[in-house]
Design an enzyme around this catalytic site. Structure first.
Site, PDB file in Angstrom:
ATOM      1  N   LYS A  51       0.874  -1.174   0.000  1.00  0.00           N
ATOM      2  CA  LYS A  51       0.000   0.000   0.000  1.00  0.00           C
ATOM      3  C   LYS A  51       0.910   1.222   0.000  1.00  0.00           C
ATOM      4  O   LYS A  51       1.515   1.578   1.007  1.00  0.00           O
ATOM      5  CB  LYS A  51      -0.890  -0.004   1.242  1.00  0.00           C
ATOM      6  CG  LYS A  51      -1.868   1.161   1.291  1.00  0.00           C
ATOM      7  CD  LYS A  51      -2.891   0.932   2.399  1.00  0.00           C
ATOM      8  CE  LYS A  51      -3.962   2.008   2.418  1.00  0.00           C
ATOM      9  NZ  LYS A  51      -3.451   3.318   2.794  1.00  0.00           N
ATOM     10  N   CYS A  84      37.521  19.973  16.310  1.00  0.00           N
ATOM     11  CA  CYS A  84      38.352  20.727  17.233  1.00  0.00           C
ATOM     12  C   CYS A  84      39.689  20.965  16.534  1.00  0.00           C
ATOM     13  O   CYS A  84      40.224  20.055  15.900  1.00  0.00           O
ATOM     14  CB  CYS A  84      38.563  19.937  18.520  1.00  0.00           C
ATOM     15  SG  CYS A  84      39.760  20.721  19.617  1.00  0.00           S
ATOM     16  N   CYS A 141      42.199  16.192  21.068  1.00  0.00           N
ATOM     17  CA  CYS A 141      41.061  16.607  21.887  1.00  0.00           C
ATOM     18  C   CYS A 141      40.151  15.431  22.202  1.00  0.00           C
ATOM     19  O   CYS A 141      39.583  15.329  23.271  1.00  0.00           O
ATOM     20  CB  CYS A 141      40.267  17.697  21.175  1.00  0.00           C
ATOM     21  SG  CYS A 141      38.881  18.267  22.150  1.00  0.00           S
TER      22      CYS A 141
END
Ligand code: IVH
Length: 698
Positions: free
Chosen positions: A122, A437, A443
């Protein structure tokens, strides 16, 4: 396996009933008018069923504006083109019992078993009647109120699947669904962004808006899929007679021959079934294919195949009695965007993530969704407090599609973008779409080390966040390689570190130094390479020296790595050169077991890595699904994949025609169903363990 939508809403009193009627009417108007509805499909269905229950218990209190029993819940604007035969709605069932009951009612009505039943998807678009006169595409009419619709012939030429000429000069009305395929939806939003228009929040409302739009400066291509065909009432030609008497499945095959699109060319093509059991199996099959179909479906339609059965079953005022829709749970849901967080990943990439008012979608609770990158947030014009449509299907990571701009209250606030790295407070590199960063991987060190020691990488037990923080803060560890030079004495200087734990960690680290190259490579956290890609690279090259010596072109020869990815990977390896040197110096293993070094230079064989020695799964593509038991119970999915590759096979996460076998454990769901559909051999975990026997980890 087929998910059952939530039950009918319980409406306790008249007020609740009246409120529900109003909500459903507003949602239906929005839905059929091409706007975004502020309730999702499941809520809509639950309310509608709740209203039905209330009305059957309190027939005296029924409101005239009740949506129950009306085509399109009474929401459609009436057009001025009368339909030749009413365009009806369709009734729903929600579970296997409902299906069995419907088939029984059909049998009672026609006083025999139906000759056959068809099962087809459908489609979630807009119903349109397409009229061909003497082989020429003449007119497009929307459903309207089912009796008359709007003429939308202006859209001819922008809808794929509708040739302007048929190969024969026949007259026929083909009814079907106009929709945006997933690809067309993405392209439509791309072009709308360029023109500064708001993005469509989902393919359905995009198709509804596009079909009616007349004077846009750009074209949004749509697609038509036919699902029913009928002759014009006054036509008594032999062809019209043929259409009146042929089976539905035969008529649709004819439509396909004419070059009009049906679902016949998709995996979800129409199935003809003899029994209700076969129908249920076909429903499950199509439901399992849902996530990979090129268009959205909201259910599966079952029809009596024979013209005589359809005629004898007849039509109700709202829906035919020869067809039923088996509804599927919605995969789009609407919820509130509560916030956005910005996490710094292992490689220093800053990833925005939507925090949502938790909502159940496709069987799981969704509280977060990816937002890709800041540019993406800007393009979508999202605000905190927005109602957003969220999409999730199968294995796909939930994603926020778009805000519902028209239901804003004015209380929404802009999403704030970070001006400094959310982790270290340092500078940001915003030159790329994905912000990073400026310190890059340094980091993300904490996350990077935790990832490196994880079970599927170096597998060092006992190193958690607290220890990693201390190791970094005290300067003991500045990269993954430093783990391998940690001494017992150094560990003992950490807070709350005892002799026993230190000994265990030292032993764990020594063990980690013997891990296969694929895991060491993975632990490095090279961008764009996760576990399975690291294994592919390791098996392709065999040694770290060979990996490091590879240029972009050689790297791009690894299966699944194109030139673009190869460029990043080669650059990443160069960035990591010092760390790799330190790992080598610390005596960490740099070879992949079972791979002949240098084999990558020779012509590649089919199947696994080019230098891989043959095993019981050589040349086979294997998918694992469900929970493993027996000898395999303790293995993570990654360890299962490693096992497959040690045995010479390729591990894959999705089932396709190319899959050679599927290992299906407890609670295996759609992947198992799909394998059955495609006739792919299934093995239990125990059978699989026997097959790979000696290769099992000790
Ligand atoms: S048959 C006379 N088959 O669903 C009823 N309908 O909510 C014949 N739809 O109005 C409908 N896919 O717009 C049928 N394979 C399919 C369909 C389908 C989508 C739509 C259609 C219908 C609506 C009912």
């Amino acid at each position: 396996m087929t998910e059952t939508p939530a039950p009918a809403a319980v409406l306790a009193d008249f007020d609740a009933y009246a409120q529900a009627v109003e909500t459903v009417a507003a949602a239906a108007r929005a839905y059929y008018g091409g706007a975004d509805s502020s309730v999702d499909d499941d809520t809509y269905d639950r309310l509608l069923r709740g209203i039905g229950v209330y009305e059957s218990e309190h027939p005296d209190q029924m409101l005239a504006e009740s949506p129950v029993g009306k085509v399109a819940a009474g929401a459609l604007p009436t057009g001025d083109v009368p339909h030749t035969v009413p365009m009806l709605s369709i009734d729903n069932v929600f579970d296997p019992e409902g299906l069995v009951a419907w088939v029984a009612s059909l049998e009672r009505r026609i006083k025999r078993a139906p000759a056959a039943l068809t099962v087809e998807p459908k489609m979630d678009g807009l119903a349109v009647a397409v009229r061909y006169r003497d082989g020429r595409l003449d007119r497009l009419v929307t459903r309207g109120d089912g009796i008359a619709g709007e003429d939308v012939s202006h859209a001819i030429g922008t809808i794929e699947g509708l040739p302007e000429r048929l190969p024969e000069p026949v007259s026929i009305e083909i009814r079907g669904e106009v929709l945006l395929t997933t690809e067309q939806f993405e392209a439509a939003n791309e072009i709308r962004r360029e023109y500064g228009a708001t993005v469509f929040s989902n393919p359905r409302s995009g198709a509804a808006g596009t079909l009616r739009a007349k004077d846009r400066p750009y074209v949004v291509p749509m697609t038509f899929y036919g699902y029913v065909a009928l002759p014009f009432p006054d036509d008594d030609s032999p062809f019209a007679e043929e259409l009146r008497t042929a089976d539905h499945s035969a008529v649709m095959a004819r439509v396909e021959e004419f070059g009009v699109l049906t679902t016949g060319r998709t995996a979800a093509r129409l199935r003809v079934c003899a029994t209700v059991e076969e129908v249920q199996a076909a429903v499950d099959e199509i439901a399992a294919l849902r996530a990979e179909l090129p268009f959205g479906i909201d259910g599966i339609v079952i029809k009596a195949d024979a013209a005589a059965d359809q005629r004898d079953a007849g039509n109700g005022s709202r829906a035919p009695r020869w067809a039923i829709a088996y509804k599927l749970a919605a995969v789009h849901k609407i919820t509130k965007l509560i916030g956005v967080d910005w996490a710094v990943g292992r490689t220093g990439v800053i990833a925005p993530r939507a925090i949502l008012d938790p909502i159940e979608i496709d069987g799981s609770l969704v509280g977060f969704a990816t937002l890709h990158n800041p540019a993406d947030i800007e393009r979508r014009g999202l605000m905190i407090g927005d109602q957003v449509s969220v999409y999730k299907a199968g294995d796909i990571i939930p994603r926020v599609e778009a805000p519902l701009v028209h239901v804003r209250t004015g209380a929404e606030t802009p999403i704030e973008f970070p001006t400094a790295c959310p982790q270290c407070g340092g500078e940001l590199d915003t030159t790329q779409q994905r912000w990073r960063c400026a310190q890059g991987r340094a980091c993300g060190l904490q996350a990077g080390i935790l990832y490196a020691v994880g079970r599927d990488q170096l597998d060092i037990e006992g190193i958690g966040g607290r220890i990693v923080t201390q190791l970094i803060d005290t300067g003991a560890v500045a990269d993954v390689a430093d783990l391998f030079t940690l001494t017992r004495d150094r560990l003992l200087t950490l807070d709350r570190m005892g002799d026993k734990v230190a000994d265990k960690l030292i032993a764990g680290i020594a063990q980690a130094a013997t891990q296969p190259l694929s895991r060491v490579l993975c632990a490095l956290g090279v961008r764009l390479t996760g576990r399975s890609m690291s294994r592919r690279i390791a098996r392709h090259f065999g040694t770290m020296d060979a990996i490091r010596a590879a240029d972009v072109e050689q790297m791009a020869r690894v299966e699944g790595i194109g030139p673009g990815k190869a460029t990043v990977i080669v650059a990443e390896l160069a960035e990591l050169a010092d760390v790799i040197d330190k790992l080598v110096a610390a005596g960490v293993n740099m070879t992949e077991p079972g791979v002949t070094p240098g084999a990558a230079d020779e012509p590649a064989e089919a199947g696994a890595g080019s230098g891989t020695e043959p095993g019981p799964l050589t040349g086979k593509s294997v998918v694992v699904t469900g929970a493993m038991t027996g000898a395999l119970a303790a293995l993570s999915r990654n360890e299962m994949n490693e096992l497959i590759e040690r045995a010479g096979g390729t591990a894959s996460s999705s089932v396709s025609k190319k899959t050679s076998l599927v290992v299906a454990g407890d609670k295996a769901g759609s992947k198992r169903a799909k394998a059955e559909t495609l006739g792919i051999p299934l093995l239990t975990p125990e059978e699989f363990a026997d097959l790979v026997g000696t290769l099992l980890p000790a």
